[in-house]
Design a protein around this motif. Structure first.
Motif, PDB file in Angstrom:
ATOM      1  N   PHE A 331       0.820  -1.215   0.000  1.00  0.00           N
ATOM      2  CA  PHE A 331       0.000   0.000   0.000  1.00  0.00           C
ATOM      3  C   PHE A 331       0.856   1.270   0.000  1.00  0.00           C
ATOM      4  O   PHE A 331       0.554   2.235  -0.703  1.00  0.00           O
ATOM      5  CB  PHE A 331      -0.906   0.024   1.243  1.00  0.00           C
ATOM      6  CG  PHE A 331      -1.969  -1.017   1.240  1.00  0.00           C
ATOM      7  CD1 PHE A 331      -3.132  -0.844   0.525  1.00  0.00           C
ATOM      8  CD2 PHE A 331      -1.820  -2.197   1.964  1.00  0.00           C
ATOM      9  CE1 PHE A 331      -4.134  -1.802   0.526  1.00  0.00           C
ATOM     10  CE2 PHE A 331      -2.802  -3.167   1.972  1.00  0.00           C
ATOM     11  CZ  PHE A 331      -3.962  -2.977   1.251  1.00  0.00           C
ATOM     12  N   ALA A 332       1.924   1.263   0.801  1.00  0.00           N
ATOM     13  CA  ALA A 332       2.697   2.491   1.019  1.00  0.00           C
ATOM     14  C   ALA A 332       3.368   3.001  -0.246  1.00  0.00           C
ATOM     15  O   ALA A 332       3.636   4.196  -0.365  1.00  0.00           O
ATOM     16  CB  ALA A 332       3.744   2.256   2.107  1.00  0.00           C
ATOM     17  N   VAL A 333       3.669   2.103  -1.202  1.00  0.00           N
ATOM     18  CA  VAL A 333       4.328   2.551  -2.429  1.00  0.00           C
ATOM     19  C   VAL A 333       3.479   3.560  -3.205  1.00  0.00           C
ATOM     20  O   VAL A 333       4.011   4.340  -3.998  1.00  0.00           O
ATOM     21  CB  VAL A 333       4.674   1.358  -3.349  1.00  0.00           C
ATOM     22  CG1 VAL A 333       5.824   0.563  -2.796  1.00  0.00           C
ATOM     23  CG2 VAL A 333       3.457   0.471  -3.576  1.00  0.00           C
ATOM     24  N   PHE A 334       2.160   3.552  -2.971  1.00  0.00           N
ATOM     25  CA  PHE A 334       1.323   4.553  -3.633  1.00  0.00           C
ATOM     26  C   PHE A 334       1.686   5.962  -3.174  1.00  0.00           C
ATOM     27  O   PHE A 334       1.443   6.942  -3.879  1.00  0.00           O
ATOM     28  CB  PHE A 334      -0.159   4.299  -3.355  1.00  0.00           C
ATOM     29  CG  PHE A 334      -0.641   2.966  -3.832  1.00  0.00           C
ATOM     30  CD1 PHE A 334      -0.218   2.453  -5.048  1.00  0.00           C
ATOM     31  CD2 PHE A 334      -1.503   2.198  -3.068  1.00  0.00           C
ATOM     32  CE1 PHE A 334      -0.654   1.218  -5.491  1.00  0.00           C
ATOM     33  CE2 PHE A 334      -1.946   0.957  -3.507  1.00  0.00           C
ATOM     34  CZ  PHE A 334      -1.516   0.466  -4.713  1.00  0.00           C
ATOM     35  N   GLY A 335       2.266   6.056  -1.974  1.00  0.00           N
ATOM     36  CA  GLY A 335       2.681   7.354  -1.463  1.00  0.00           C
ATOM     37  C   GLY A 335       3.861   7.934  -2.213  1.00  0.00           C
ATOM     38  O   GLY A 335       4.183   9.113  -2.055  1.00  0.00           O
ATOM     39  N   LEU A 336       4.548   7.116  -3.029  1.00  0.00           N
ATOM     40  CA  LEU A 336       5.685   7.600  -3.803  1.00  0.00           C
ATOM     41  C   LEU A 336       5.247   8.303  -5.084  1.00  0.00           C
ATOM     42  O   LEU A 336       6.063   8.949  -5.746  1.00  0.00           O
ATOM     43  CB  LEU A 336       6.619   6.427  -4.164  1.00  0.00           C
ATOM     44  CG  LEU A 336       7.208   5.639  -2.983  1.00  0.00           C
ATOM     45  CD1 LEU A 336       8.014   4.458  -3.503  1.00  0.00           C
ATOM     46  CD2 LEU A 336       8.087   6.543  -2.122  1.00  0.00           C
ATOM     47  N   THR A 337       3.966   8.153  -5.442  1.00  0.00           N
ATOM     48  CA  THR A 337       3.476   8.795  -6.665  1.00  0.00           C
ATOM     49  C   THR A 337       3.194  10.271  -6.394  1.00  0.00           C
ATOM     50  O   THR A 337       3.118  10.706  -5.248  1.00  0.00           O
ATOM     51  CB  THR A 337       2.190   8.120  -7.172  1.00  0.00           C
ATOM     52  OG1 THR A 337       1.132   8.355  -6.235  1.00  0.00           O
ATOM     53  CG2 THR A 337       2.401   6.616  -7.326  1.00  0.00           C
ATOM     54  N   LYS A 338       3.025  11.035  -7.461  1.00  0.00           N
ATOM     55  CA  LYS A 338       2.720  12.464  -7.344  1.00  0.00           C
ATOM     56  C   LYS A 338       1.213  12.733  -7.299  1.00  0.00           C
ATOM     57  O   LYS A 338       0.799  13.867  -7.114  1.00  0.00           O
ATOM     58  CB  LYS A 338       3.341  13.231  -8.511  1.00  0.00           C
ATOM     59  CG  LYS A 338       4.854  13.253  -8.503  1.00  0.00           C
ATOM     60  CD  LYS A 338       5.384  14.094  -9.658  1.00  0.00           C
ATOM     61  CE  LYS A 338       6.906  14.137  -9.652  1.00  0.00           C
ATOM     62  NZ  LYS A 338       7.429  14.957 -10.776  1.00  0.00           N
ATOM     63  N   SER A 339       0.428  11.694  -7.496  1.00  0.00           N
ATOM     64  CA  SER A 339      -1.022  11.851  -7.491  1.00  0.00           C
ATOM     65  C   SER A 339      -1.516  11.979  -6.050  1.00  0.00           C
ATOM     66  O   SER A 339      -1.241  11.120  -5.204  1.00  0.00           O
ATOM     67  CB  SER A 339      -1.677  10.643  -8.163  1.00  0.00           C
ATOM     68  OG  SER A 339      -3.071  10.699  -8.042  1.00  0.00           O
ATOM     69  N   ALA A 340      -2.240  13.047  -5.765  1.00  0.00           N
ATOM     70  CA  ALA A 340      -2.689  13.314  -4.397  1.00  0.00           C
ATOM     71  C   ALA A 340      -3.587  12.203  -3.863  1.00  0.00           C
ATOM     72  O   ALA A 340      -3.456  11.780  -2.717  1.00  0.00           O
ATOM     73  CB  ALA A 340      -3.416  14.658  -4.335  1.00  0.00           C
ATOM     74  N   ILE A 341      -4.510  11.714  -4.702  1.00  0.00           N
ATOM     75  CA  ILE A 341      -5.453  10.690  -4.250  1.00  0.00           C
ATOM     76  C   ILE A 341      -4.723   9.382  -3.906  1.00  0.00           C
ATOM     77  O   ILE A 341      -5.024   8.724  -2.920  1.00  0.00           O
ATOM     78  CB  ILE A 341      -6.554  10.452  -5.302  1.00  0.00           C
ATOM     79  CG1 ILE A 341      -7.585   9.450  -4.777  1.00  0.00           C
ATOM     80  CG2 ILE A 341      -5.986   9.989  -6.632  1.00  0.00           C
ATOM     81  CD1 ILE A 341      -8.782   9.286  -5.687  1.00  0.00           C
ATOM     82  N   LEU A 342      -3.724   9.020  -4.713  1.00  0.00           N
ATOM     83  CA  LEU A 342      -2.956   7.807  -4.442  1.00  0.00           C
ATOM     84  C   LEU A 342      -2.035   7.987  -3.248  1.00  0.00           C
ATOM     85  O   LEU A 342      -1.843   7.071  -2.450  1.00  0.00           O
ATOM     86  CB  LEU A 342      -2.147   7.407  -5.675  1.00  0.00           C
ATOM     87  CG  LEU A 342      -2.913   6.798  -6.846  1.00  0.00           C
ATOM     88  CD1 LEU A 342      -1.976   6.531  -8.014  1.00  0.00           C
ATOM     89  CD2 LEU A 342      -3.612   5.513  -6.435  1.00  0.00           C
ATOM     90  N   LYS A 343      -1.456   9.174  -3.136  1.00  0.00           N
ATOM     91  CA  LYS A 343      -0.544   9.444  -2.023  1.00  0.00           C
ATOM     92  C   LYS A 343      -1.262   9.316  -0.689  1.00  0.00           C
ATOM     93  O   LYS A 343      -0.757   8.680   0.247  1.00  0.00           O
ATOM     94  CB  LYS A 343       0.057  10.841  -2.192  1.00  0.00           C
ATOM     95  CG  LYS A 343       1.191  11.152  -1.223  1.00  0.00           C
ATOM     96  CD  LYS A 343       1.658  12.584  -1.376  1.00  0.00           C
ATOM     97  CE  LYS A 343       2.351  12.802  -2.689  1.00  0.00           C
ATOM     98  NZ  LYS A 343       3.653  12.121  -2.760  1.00  0.00           N
ATOM     99  N   GLU A 344      -2.448   9.912  -0.599  1.00  0.00           N
ATOM    100  CA  GLU A 344      -3.211   9.834   0.645  1.00  0.00           C
ATOM    101  C   GLU A 344      -3.572   8.392   0.983  1.00  0.00           C
ATOM    102  O   GLU A 344      -3.427   7.957   2.130  1.00  0.00           O
ATOM    103  CB  GLU A 344      -4.481  10.686   0.522  1.00  0.00           C
ATOM    104  CG  GLU A 344      -4.210  12.175   0.446  1.00  0.00           C
ATOM    105  CD  GLU A 344      -5.479  12.990   0.292  1.00  0.00           C
ATOM    106  OE1 GLU A 344      -6.577  12.393   0.380  1.00  0.00           O
ATOM    107  OE2 GLU A 344      -5.382  14.212   0.084  1.00  0.00           O
ATOM    108  N   PHE A 345      -4.043   7.663  -0.011  1.00  0.00           N
ATOM    109  CA  PHE A 345      -4.402   6.261   0.210  1.00  0.00           C
ATOM    110  C   PHE A 345      -3.181   5.455   0.647  1.00  0.00           C
ATOM    111  O   PHE A 345      -3.246   4.665   1.598  1.00  0.00           O
ATOM    112  CB  PHE A 345      -4.977   5.676  -1.081  1.00  0.00           C
ATOM    113  CG  PHE A 345      -5.295   4.204  -0.992  1.00  0.00           C
ATOM    114  CD1 PHE A 345      -6.414   3.758  -0.315  1.00  0.00           C
ATOM    115  CD2 PHE A 345      -4.473   3.261  -1.596  1.00  0.00           C
ATOM    116  CE1 PHE A 345      -6.710   2.400  -0.232  1.00  0.00           C
ATOM    117  CE2 PHE A 345      -4.756   1.916  -1.528  1.00  0.00           C
ATOM    118  CZ  PHE A 345      -5.879   1.477  -0.839  1.00  0.00           C
TER     119      PHE A 345
END
Length: 802
Positions: A331-345
Motif C-alpha cells: 500500500f505504502a508505495v502509492f505514497g511515492l506517486t505524485k497523485s494526491a489521491i494515491l498518495k493519501e491512500f
C-alpha cells in the motif's frame, strides 16, 4: 532475541495494554472530526502541463465543469399544461441555493432589430406568465426559427428538450452539495410524477455527487459485512466467543486508528480512502488467526499457558512483523506517486497496516493472559479431518508429482501470458457505473441526443490584444466549429461566431437563412451591438437578455486576445480520446496557423530548421485543448502509470525484505516465484475476459502482492525454524511445514478471500474488480504456496543440510 522481547511484552503487558487503549482513545477523538471529501479527486499532480493548462483556463474563463443538464423526451412539450409546469420547475430550481443560472427553452431570448436600426434588443421568446396555448404556439414558431438553439436546447427530430443548470463550483466542493442535489431531485421527481414523463439528468456535478455518495455508503455496508463475515468464520474455526471477540477487537482498534490517522494527517474521507477500514478488517484478521493458532498449538503441546504465550510471541513475532511490513509496502508505495489521491491512500493504508502488527503483538498476549486457559473444544480445529485430508493430498503431490506440477504451471503461465498480450488500458469518466444504473442510462441519453455532456475547451490565443475580434479570426474559428460539428462524438460548439450569426439573423429581420457568419460590411453594421458591454438596450427586468450578453462575453477575455470554443463530447474512453484530441489539435493548427507555417516553410533554409521548436513560437495563434475531458484522460493515464511504477517499487522493496529475512539467494528465488505466478495468472484472466487496465484494476496487483507474500513468508519462516530441528532434512521439514503451517494458511486464505469477495457485491465496477480479482490472486497464491512452493523447495534443496 524474540524470546527476550516476548518476556518483556508479558512483563509489561498491562502497561502496553493501557498505552494501546490511550492511543485508541486519542485516534477515536480524532476520528469523530473526519470529513467527507467532496472535491473532485486530484489525480493529476499540480506541476503537470495539463493541470497547469486547466488552471490557466479557469483563471481567464472560470470553471467549466459546473454544468448539470436535465432532458426530457416528449411530443407534449409545447402543450400549455406541460410547458407551464416546466416553467414552474425552472423557477423552483433557480431558487435552490447553489444554482447560479439556467438556460432552457422558457428562458430563451430572441435578438430583435430596433426601429432605429442601430441597436439589437435581446427579448424573451416566451413571456414570464402563465401562457395560453395560443401564446405558446406563437412563441414556439419564433423559437424553432432560431438556429442558435438547435442542437443546444432541443433536437426536434427526437422531440428532446434540454435545460442547462449552472452550479456554484465552490459550494459543490463541500458537503452542502448533497442538499443541492437532493433538492433538485425532489423537484424533478415531483414533475415526473405529475406529468408522467422521465426526466434525464447528467453532468459532472451530478455524476460526481451521486457516485461519491453511493460508493461511500457501500463502504459502510462492506465494513459491517466484513466484520460480521469474519466473526462467523472465526467462530466456526475456534469454537470460542472469546477468540472471536478478541480478533474483532484487534481489527476494531485498527479501524479506529486508520480513521483517526486520516484526520490527523489533514486528509478527508475520499472514494479511495473509504476502502481502508474494510481492508484493515480483512488484513488484520490473519494476524489474529496465526497468533491464536500458535498459542493453541503450543498450549496443546506444553499444557502451560505462560509457556504457550512466550512461544506464540517469539515464533510468530518475527513472522507477523515481516508479513505486515510486506503488506504495508504493497500500500505504502502509492505514497511515492505524485497523485494526491494515491498518495493519501498509500500513506494512510501503509502506516495503519503496519500498525496492526503492534496492535496484535501488544493486545493479544495481554488479553490471553487474562482469559482462562483454552479448552479442548477450542483447539478441536487443529485436527480438522477434512482439511488434514487436503493437506495429505498436497503433501502427496509435492513429493510424488513435481514434474506434473511444474509442467501444469508452465502451461497455465503460457496461457496467462497470451491473455496478458490482450490487455488494454481503457478508462472512462463514468468508468465504474453499472450499465443498468440511471446515471449511466441518462448519460447515454444525452450522448445520443446532444453529443454528450463532458466539457472540452479549445482556447485560441491571438497573441495580440483585440486581434481575436478580427474577421480573419472569426472565419478561422467558424471553420474549426464546422469541423467539430461534423464529428459524431461532439455536441454543438459554442463560441463568439455563433453569437455573431445570431446577431446577423436578427439584423436581417429574423430570417433564419441569414444565420451565417457576418461579412466585413455586416460587421460594420453590427459594430454598435458588438460594442455593448451590458446589453443596455434590454430592460432591467429582462434577465434573459442580460444573460445572453453575459453568455457571449464569457467566450472572450477582457483584452480580446483570447477566445474559447466550448463543446461537449461523449465519454469515448481513454483509448479513443488521445486520437480525437490529436485530430482536433492538428485541425486547429492547420486552420489558424497554416499561413504562418507555410511562410516559415518557404523561407526555411533546411527541413531541420523548419522542424525546429522555434517555429511554434512564431505562429500567430496558440491553440490549447483543456477542460474536464482532457484532465480526466490525463488523470486516468497518470494513475495507471503511477500504479505500474508502484508495483515495481513494491516488488523491489519486498525483495529487499526477503533478502534480509532469509539471507539466501535460493530461498529468495523460492519466495518470489510463487508470488509472481498469481499476478501473471490474474493479468491473464483479465486479458481473456476483457477486463481492461484502469485505475481500479491496476490497484489490485500491488495490494494483492503485499498480501499474498504473507503466505510465503509464513511458510518459509516455519520451514527454516523446523529445518534446524530436523538436522537439515529438507523432505521431512517440507512435510512438517505443510501440516503445521498449511492449516493456518488455509484458514487465513479463507478469511482473506471471503473478506475480498464482499466487494464483489458492489454496484460499481472498480470495487467489484478489487473484490474478485484480489480474491482470485489470493486463491492462486494459496495453491502456489502449498503446492508449487514445496515442490520447488524439494527440487532446489535436494541434499540434506542445504
Amino acid at each position: 532475541m524474540w524470546k527476550s522481547i516476548a518476556l518483556l511484552i508479558l512483563r509489561f503487558k498491562y502497561l502496553l495494554f493501557l498505552l494501546l487503549l490511550a492511543l485508541t482513545a486519542f485516534f477515536g477523538w480524532q476520528a469523530k472530526d473526519v470529513k467527507l471529501g467532496y472535491e473532485f479527486a486530484k489525480a493529476v499532480p499540480v506541476d503537470n502541463p495539463k493541470y497547469l493548462a486547466y488552471e490557466r483556463f479557469k483563471k481567464v474563463f472560470g470553471e467549466n465543469g459546473g454544468l448539470m443538464v436535465i432532458g426530457v423526451q416528449t411530443p407534449r412539450f409545447f402543450d400549455s399544461a406541460f410547458f407551464n409546469d416546466y416553467v414552474r420547475l425552472q423557477k423552483s430550481l433557480k431558487k435552490i441555493h447553489g444554482i447560479e443560472g439556467i438556460l432552457s427553452v422558457p428562458a430563451a431570448v430572441n435578438l430583435v432589430r430596433a426601429d432605429s436600426a442601430e441597436k439589437l434588443q435581446a427579448l424573451p421568446v416566451f413571456k414570464d406568465t402563465v401562457l395560453t396555448q395560443a401564446q405558446l404556439d406563437s412563441g414556439k414558431t419564433i423559437f424553432l426559427n432560431l438556429p442558435f438553439y438547435r442542437g443546444l436546447l432541443y433536437d426536434k427530430a427526437a422531440k428532446t428538450w434540454l435545460m442547462a443548470v449552472t452550479t456554484n463550483n465552490a459550494l459543490f466542493n463541500t458537503p452542502a452539495r448533497k442538499a443541492v442535489i437532493d433538492s433538485v431531485l425532489g423537484l424533478t421527481n415531483a414533475f415526473e410524477a405529475k406529468q408522467k414523463v422521465d426526466l434525464r439528468m447528467s453532468g459532472l456535478p451530478l455524476i460526481r455527487t451521486i457516485m461519491t455518495d453511493k460508493i461511500k455508503n457501500e463502504m459502510r455496508y462492506f465494513l459491517v459485512g466484513s466484520i460480521l463475515l469474519s466473526a462467523l468464520i472465526l467462530l466456526a474455526f475456534f469454537r470460542s466467543f472469546s477468540a472471536m471477540l478478541l480478533s474483532l477487537a484487534v481489527v476494531g482498534i485498527g479501524v479506529i486508528w486508520s480513521v483517526g490517522f486520516l484526520q490527523l494527517m489533514g486528509y478527508k474521507l475520499s472514494i479511495l480512502t473509504a476502502l481502508i477500514p474494510p481492508l484493515i478488517v480483512v488484513i488484520g484478521i490473519p494476524n489474529c488467526i496465526y497468533f491464536l493458532n500458535k498459542f493453541h498449538t503450543s498450549f496443546r503441546e506444553t499444557g502451560d499457558k505462560q509457556t504457550a504465550l512466550i512461544e506464540m510471541i517469539s515464533k510468530m513475532g518475527v513472522v507477523t512483523l515481516f508479513c505486515n511490513i510486506t503488506a504495508a509496502i504493497g500500500f505504502a508505495v502509492f505514497g511515492l506517486t505524485k497523485s494526491a489521491i494515491l498518495k493519501e491512500f498509500g500513506v494512510v493504508a501503509g502506516v495503519n497496516v503496519f500498525a496492526l502488527f503492534f496492535i496484535s503483538l501488544f493486545f493479544i498476549p495481554a488479553v490471553l493472559s487474562l482469559l482462562p486457559a483454552p479448552k479442548a473444544v477450542h483447539m478441536k480445529y487443529l485436527n480438522n479431518p477434512r482439511l488434514q485430508r487436503w493437506l495429505d493430498r498436497l503433501e502427496y503431490w509435492a513429493l510424488n508429482h513435481r514434474r506434473t506440477i511444474f509442467i501444469a504451471t508452465a502451461v497455465v503461465l503460457a496461457v496467462s501470458v497470451a491473455g496478458m498480450l490482450r490487455l488494454k488500458s481503457l478508462a472512462y469518466v463514468v468508468d465504474d457505473v453499472p450499465k443498468q444504473d440511471k446515471v449511466y442510462r441518462d448519460l447515454k441519453f444525452f450522448e445520443d441526443n446532444f453529443g454528450g455532456v463532458l466539457p472540452l475547451e479549445i482556447v485560441i490565443d491571438a497573441k495580440k490584444q483585440r486581434r481575436i475580434v478580427s474577421l480573419p479570426t472569426f472565419v478561422k474559428m467558424d471553420s474549426l466549429v464546422q469541423y467539430l460539428s461534423s464529428r459524431s462524438y461532439m455536441g454543438k460548439a459554442l463560441t463568439l461566431t455563433e453569437g455573431l450569426k445570431f446577431a446577423k439573423q436578427a439584423f436581417f429581420e429574423g430570417d433564419s437563412t441569414f444565420y451565417a457568419l457576418p461579412g466585413e460590411n455586416d460587421l460594420l453594421a453590427l459594430k454598435s451591438y458588438l460594442s455593448q458591454k451590458d446589453d443596455s438596450t434590454a430592460s432591467t427586468e429582462n434577465v434573459q437578455g442580460k444573460g445572453f450578453a453575459k453568455l457571449v462575453s464569457s467566450f472572450m477575455d477582457k483584452d480580446r486576445q483570447r477566445a474559447r470554443i466550448s463543446v461537449t463530447m461523449k465519454d469515448v474512453g481513454s483509448e479513443q480520446l488521445p486520437a480525437i484530441l490529436d485530430s482536433v489539435q492538428t485541425r486547429a493548427e492547420e486552420i489558424f496557423n497554416r499561413d504562418s507555417v507555410e511562410a516559415l516553410s518557404a523561407n526555411a533554409d533546411t527541413k531541420a530548421e523548419h522542424k525546429n521548436d522555434t517555429l511554434w513560437g512564431k505562429r500567430k495563434y496558440n491553440i490549447e485543448l483543456t477542460g474536464g475531458s482532457v484532465t480526466a484522460l490525463e488523470g486516468s493515464r497518470f494513475i495507471i502509470s503511477g500504479l505500474k511504477e508502484s508495483i515495481l517499487w513494491a516488488f523491489l522493496l519486498i525483495t529487499a525484505c526477503m533478502i534480509y529475512l532469509f539471507r539466501s539467494f535460493r530461498i529468495l528465488l523460492c519466495s518470489l516465484i510463487p508470488n509472481l505466478i498469481p499476478l501473471v495468472i490474474t493479468a491473464g484472466v483479465m486479458g481473456w475476459t476483457g477486463v481492461p487496465l484502469k485505475p481500479s484494476t491496476v490497484l489490485v496487483f500491488s495490494v494483492a502482492l503485499g498480501i499474498a507474500i504473507d503466505i510465503t513468508i509464513r511458510f518459509l519462516v516455519n520451514y527454516k525454524q523446523q529445518l534446524k530441528g530436523n538436522n537439515g532434512d529438507v523432505k521431512k521439514t517440507v512435510i512438517e511445514t505443510i501440516h503445521s503451517t498449511g492449516l493456518s494458511i488455509l484458514y487465513t486464505s479463507i478469511v482473506l478471500t471471503a473478506g475480498f469477495v464482499i466487494f464483489c457485491f458492489s454496484a460499481f465496477g472498480g470495487t467489484e474488480a478489487l473484490g474478485w480479482l484480489t480474491s482470485l490472486t489470493l486463491v492462486t497464491a494459496t495453491v502456489a504456496n502449498l503446492v508449487f512452493l514445496p515442490a520447488l523447495l524439494l527440487t532446489v534443496f535436494r541434499k540434506k543440510g542445504q
